[in-house]
Scaffold this active site. Sequence first.
Site, PDB file in Angstrom:
ATOM      1  CD  GLU A  60      -2.897  -1.065   2.384  1.00 24.78           C
ATOM      2  OE1 GLU A  60      -4.108  -1.223   2.221  1.00 24.78           O
ATOM      3  OE2 GLU A  60      -2.369  -0.954   3.506  1.00 24.78           O
ATOM      4  CB  CYS A 119       2.893   7.680   2.947  1.00 27.13           C
ATOM      5  SG  CYS A 119       3.363   6.548   4.253  1.00 27.13           S
ATOM      6  CB  CYS A 144       6.906  -4.643   8.935  1.00 20.18           C
ATOM      7  SG  CYS A 144       8.224  -3.809   9.852  1.00 20.18           S
ATOM      8  CB  CYS A 179       5.327  -1.534  16.093  1.00 21.00           C
ATOM      9  SG  CYS A 179       6.984  -1.026  15.606  1.00 21.00           S
ATOM     10  CB  CYS A 227       2.231  -1.146  13.474  1.00 25.03           C
ATOM     11  SG  CYS A 227       2.421  -1.075  11.692  1.00 25.03           S
ATOM     12  CB  SER A 273       9.257   5.086  15.101  1.00 21.36           C
ATOM     13  OG  SER A 273       8.874   5.543  13.825  1.00 21.36           O
ATOM     14  CB  CYS A 282       0.736   6.964  11.486  1.00 18.46           C
ATOM     15  SG  CYS A 282       2.220   6.253  12.165  1.00 18.46           S
TER      16      CYS A 282
HETATM   17  S1  SF4 Z   1       5.345   0.769  12.733  1.00 14.87           S
HETATM   18 FE1  SF4 Z   1       6.733  -0.938  13.289  1.00 14.87          FE
HETATM   19  S2  SF4 Z   1       5.685  -2.821  12.550  1.00 14.87           S
HETATM   20 FE2  SF4 Z   1       4.701  -1.051  11.568  1.00 14.87          FE
HETATM   21  S3  SF4 Z   1       5.704  -0.874   9.567  1.00 14.87           S
HETATM   22 FE3  SF4 Z   1       6.756   0.537  10.997  1.00 14.87          FE
HETATM   23  S4  SF4 Z   1       8.449  -0.686  11.854  1.00 14.87           S
HETATM   24 FE4  SF4 Z   1       7.039  -2.132  10.891  1.00 14.87          FE
END
Ligand code: SF4
Length: 357
Positions: free
Chosen positions: A101, A116, A123, A127, A130, A223, A346
Amino acid sequence: MTSDNARAGGTPVALSGMSLEELIEFARQCGLPPFRARQLHSWIYARGAGSFAEMTDLSRQIRADLAERATVPLLEMAHRQLSTDGTRKYLFRLPGGQMVESVLMSFQDRPSLTACLSSQVGCAVGCTFCATGFMGFTRNLTAAEIVDQVMAIQRDSGLRVANVVYMGQGEPLLNVEEVIRSVRTLGESVGIGQRHITVSTSGIVPGIRRLARERLQVTLALSLHAPDALTRGQIVPVSRKWGTTELMDSLKEYYQATGRRLTIEYVLLAGVTDRPEQAEMLAELVGGLHCNVNLIPYNPTRNRSGEVCYQRPSLRAQQRFAEIAARSGKTVTIRLERGTDIDAACGQLHNTYTAGA
Ligand code: SF4
C-alpha cells in the site's frame, strides 16, 4: 533486473523505476544507443507515459521491439480508496503477485503533495500498535518497486508528488541499500530532492549508521514511541537489540555526518505512553539532540484476533503531554492525521483488500 530475462523469453523487463544508468544498460542490450535511453527516461519520468505507444518520437519499429521485450509500469493498481479529507490510499500488485500500500496526502496549509511509500512487503519489526506489524515479513522491495509507487500515483492522480516519506509498510533501514538507491533515483529521475524526503526508522542502529555514511540530505525520523527501555521494548520489540545510549549516539552521528535536523516520532497510547512522567523523560532524552518532536495520537488498528489493542488519549491528555515535552526547548507538534476513515493513517496499513483483489 536485466533485459536478458526478456530476451530469454522470461518476464518482460519493467522500465519504470529504473535509473538513467539502468535504462542506458537496457538500451545497450537491445542494440540501441544511449540517446534512446534518455528518450525513454524522459517519457517515463517527465511525461509519465504508461505505454510505449505514447512515445511518439520513437519509430514504430523501435516501439514494437520494446513492447516485445519490456513493459513500462512495474506496479499494477489493484485498488484505490478516497478519504473524505482527499487522502488517497493505493493497493499495488507487485510483479511477484504480492501487495503493498501507498498513500497520497495533501494538507490544507501546504500546496504540495506528499506520498507515503512502502519499502517492504509486511514488516518483521512487529510494533504492537501497527497493522503492518501483524502481517509479518514477506520480502524487501527493490529500488524500482519503491520508485514506481510514486510514478503509479502520479499516473493515476494526474498530480505531481513533491515530498516523499518512507513511512508505509516495512522498516526502511532493514532494506537500506535499496532505499538508498531509490532515494537517488527519486532525486535524479523524478525530481524529488533529498531535502523533500524523510526516511523513518524504528531504530535500526546499523541502518542509521549506514545511512549516515552515505551522507544523503534526507530527514531521518526515529519512531521512539517511549522514553524508557522497558516500555519501548514492549511496543517496539526490535528495540531490545540496541540500548538507548547506542541509539542516541547513532542519531548524533547522523546529524554530524549530514547536518540534518532529526524528527522524533512518538505514538501516544492512552495509559501506556502518554503519562506526564514519560513526557518529562522524553524532554530529557531529546534535550541533547538537534531535533523536532512529532506526537502521533494512536489510530485504532485490530490485531489478528480482531481486537483493538490500545486507546487514543483524550485531546486534553495529548496537549498536556506536548506542553511538558516542549520543556526540552524543542518544537513539539501533534500530527494532523490524514485518511483515518480509510485506514490510511500512521500504523493502519495492512493490505485490507489483499483477499479480494
Ligand atoms: S510501525 Fe513498526 S511494525 Fe509497523 S511498519 Fe513501521 S516498523 Fe514495521
